[in-house]
Design an enzyme around this catalytic site. Structure first.
Site, PDB file in Angstrom:
ATOM      1  N   HIS A 170       0.855  -1.199   0.000  1.00 56.55           N
ATOM      2  CA  HIS A 170       0.000   0.000   0.000  1.00 56.55           C
ATOM      3  C   HIS A 170       0.884   1.240   0.000  1.00 56.55           C
ATOM      4  O   HIS A 170       1.303   1.717   1.051  1.00 56.55           O
ATOM      5  CB  HIS A 170      -0.930   0.006   1.220  1.00 56.55           C
ATOM      6  N   HIS A 206       1.570   5.222  -2.037  1.00 60.67           N
ATOM      7  CA  HIS A 206       1.204   6.255  -3.006  1.00 60.67           C
ATOM      8  C   HIS A 206       2.544   6.867  -3.386  1.00 60.67           C
ATOM      9  O   HIS A 206       3.057   7.722  -2.680  1.00 60.67           O
ATOM     10  CB  HIS A 206       0.234   7.264  -2.393  1.00 60.67           C
ATOM     11  N   LYS A 217      -8.596  -0.181  -7.138  1.00 57.80           N
ATOM     12  CA  LYS A 217      -8.798   0.226  -5.744  1.00 57.80           C
ATOM     13  C   LYS A 217     -10.212   0.774  -5.605  1.00 57.80           C
ATOM     14  O   LYS A 217     -10.634   1.607  -6.404  1.00 57.80           O
ATOM     15  CB  LYS A 217      -7.780   1.314  -5.395  1.00 57.80           C
ATOM     16  N   HIS A 227     -10.319   0.190   0.327  1.00 55.65           N
ATOM     17  CA  HIS A 227     -10.112   1.047   1.504  1.00 55.65           C
ATOM     18  C   HIS A 227     -11.427   1.076   2.264  1.00 55.65           C
ATOM     19  O   HIS A 227     -12.415   1.585   1.749  1.00 55.65           O
ATOM     20  CB  HIS A 227      -9.717   2.449   1.018  1.00 55.65           C
ATOM     21  N   HIS A 286      -6.646  -0.924   5.737  1.00 57.17           N
ATOM     22  CA  HIS A 286      -6.917  -0.246   7.015  1.00 57.17           C
ATOM     23  C   HIS A 286      -7.820  -1.089   7.913  1.00 57.17           C
ATOM     24  O   HIS A 286      -7.375  -1.581   8.925  1.00 57.17           O
ATOM     25  CB  HIS A 286      -7.522   1.157   6.812  1.00 57.17           C
ATOM     26  N   ASP A 323       1.022   2.868   3.290  1.00 56.90           N
ATOM     27  CA  ASP A 323       0.187   4.010   2.865  1.00 56.90           C
ATOM     28  C   ASP A 323       0.970   5.315   2.772  1.00 56.90           C
ATOM     29  O   ASP A 323       0.399   6.386   2.939  1.00 56.90           O
ATOM     30  CB  ASP A 323      -1.022   4.176   3.808  1.00 56.90           C
TER      31      ASP A 323
HETATM   32 ZN   LIG Z   1      -3.805   4.837   0.756  1.00 57.58          ZN
END
Ligand SMILES: [Zn+2]
Length: 440
Positions: free
Chosen positions: A89, A91, A215, A256, A276, A350
């Site tokens: 995960h 970005h 996603k 998510h 999460h 993340d």
């Molecule tokens: Zn994320």
């Protein structure tokens, strides 16, 4: 860990001639002498083994320190050797929220700027030992970065990218939400889904634009303005249409999602991972276990955002600091329950910029064994990517993605944050604790 690299002069010559620095191995065989090997296959570490690498792939793993005629020996006999880490995960072009004003960043940076940021963060991730990663939310720049890495133009982990998350109007992925309704930007609608039909079309569009996975954002989020993490925002019908279309196109689906009911709906709709999962209960985890759905807890992002909400709330998106303070401690608190429940757990941070190995330290500090944490970032992460035949373990036929550290991570997990050696696809990017010519 002294190693020789006879190919450098040839590659330097290619660079002088203006040819791309093809960082992939030549026909030369390599033999790595591993003092301790955690191979991602066996339960117990192995001592004193040799890893034979041919054309960027692992050809054999043999007991003892062997040599092969004409092969270069890489001496890691005093180190612990593990498969390259996988972050499920990221970005890749995201800056750390603790030092960047998110609103100012959005107003002053284009996708092209973000591509250069992502190239920098990808290089840093590789130096931390991450040889593969899954980007679950970005624009066209993530596809470009992935292709540039694959072509050997820039160093970085192998990337699987999702493009923009699919989210309903007023959802976590809707950039129009909570801001001046006169604002607009090309691409802000790329993930918008308000029906099953929209979901099918968006999945196909993402595929056409170069996505490797999809996603979903079935629930509200925390770092976004104007939505509520306690609400389920996508219908099960919309999720199911997205999942069926993605799976038919050979793409996995990450969701998510926070509230227990929304997680359960996503799991029933067939998503491959829950990202999460903050408000999950024992029943939620039991359902995930029954469906083989992965949990990606992303403790790192909550640690960073919580501290930022406490110390520098002015840097966060409008109206989100209190959401961070209220919700960010939950995934850490919930990790022991997830572990006890037997749900599959894959490593994910993340973040883009920053120290991705923080997740190891957080998972271990909150109840996961070091061995399991390493497994979550290697074998289990590869399974979630659907790439176990290529990465995630050190055995014949796999990519030569190999990391080493001085010390025993099972006794002293802090060494996971100080890798000394990184090889990806047979090319050495870090050696003796410093980047090689390929890693710069
Ligand atoms: Zn994320």
């Amino acid at each position: 860990m002294n190693t020789q690299h006879p190919r450098i002069p040839r590659v330097a010559l290619m660079a002088l001639l203006g040819l791309a620095i093809a960082s992939h191995a030549a026909a030369t065989d390599l033999v790595i002498h591993a003092g301790t090997l955690i191979d991602g296959v066996s339960d117990a570490p192995r001592r004193e083994v040799s890893i034979v690498v041919h054309d960027g792939r692992i050809a054999a793993v043999e007991p003892g320190f062997i040599t092969r005629a004409g092969a270069e020996v890489i001496d890691l006999s005093a180190a612990t050797v593990v498969p390259g880490f996988i972050d499920c995960h990221v970005h890749i072009s995201a800056k750390l929220p603790s030092r960047t004003n998110v609103t100012a960043e959005r107003l002053t940076h284009s996708d092209l700027d973000r591509a250069f940021d992502g190239a920098l963060f990808a290089r840093q991730m590789l130096q931390q030992g991450f040889t593969s990663a899954r980007d679950v939310g970005g624009g066209d720049e993530t596809v470009a970065i992935s292709r540039a890495i694959e072509a050997g133009k820039i160093p970085g982990p192998r990337l699987w990218v999702s493009l923009e998350p699919l989210s309903p109007t007023a959802g976590h992925g809707d950039p129009y939400n909570g801001v001046d309704q006169g604002l607009a930007h090309p691409g802000w609608d790329n993930g918008r889904v308000d029906s099953a039909e929209d979901a099918r079309r968006r999945v196909r569009e993402h595929k056409r634009r170069g996505a490797d996975l999809i996603k979903l954002m079935p629930s509200g989020g925390i770092a976004s303005t104007g939505d509520d993490p306690h609400q389920q925002l996508m219908t099960e019908d919309e999720m199911r249409a997205a999942v069926q279309t993605a799976h038919a196109l050979g793409m996995k689906v990450a969701a998510h999602v926070y509230p227990a009911g929304a997680i359960e709906a996503a799991v029933r709709a067939g998503v491959d991972s829950v990202e999460h999962g903050s408000f999950a209960t024992a029943e939620t985890f039991a359902l995930m276990k029954a469906h083989g759905t992965y949990l990606v807890p992303t403790l790192t992002v909550y640690e960073i955002y919580y501290a930022t909400a406490r110390d520098r709330p002015d840097l966060l998106a409008p109206g989100t600091a209190q959401k961070e303070l209220d919700n960010d401690p939950l995934p850490k608190k919930n990790l022991p329950l997830a572990i006890r429940s037997g749900v599959k757990i894959a490593f994910g941070t993340d973040i883009g910029e920053g120290d991705h190995t923080m997740e190891f330290q957080l998972m271990i500090a909150n109840g996961m064994s070091p061995a399991r944490a390493i497994q979550s970032a290697t074998r289990d992460a590869a399974e979630l990517l659907g790439a176990s035949a290529r990465i995630g373990s050190i055995q014949a036929g796999r990519e030569a993605d190999i990391v080493a550290m001085n010390g025993d991570p099972l006794q002293d997990p802090a060494v996971l944050s100080r890798v000394a050696f990184v090889m990806k696809g047979g090319t050495v990017y870090r050696r003796n604790g410093a980047p090689t010519v390929f890693g710069q």
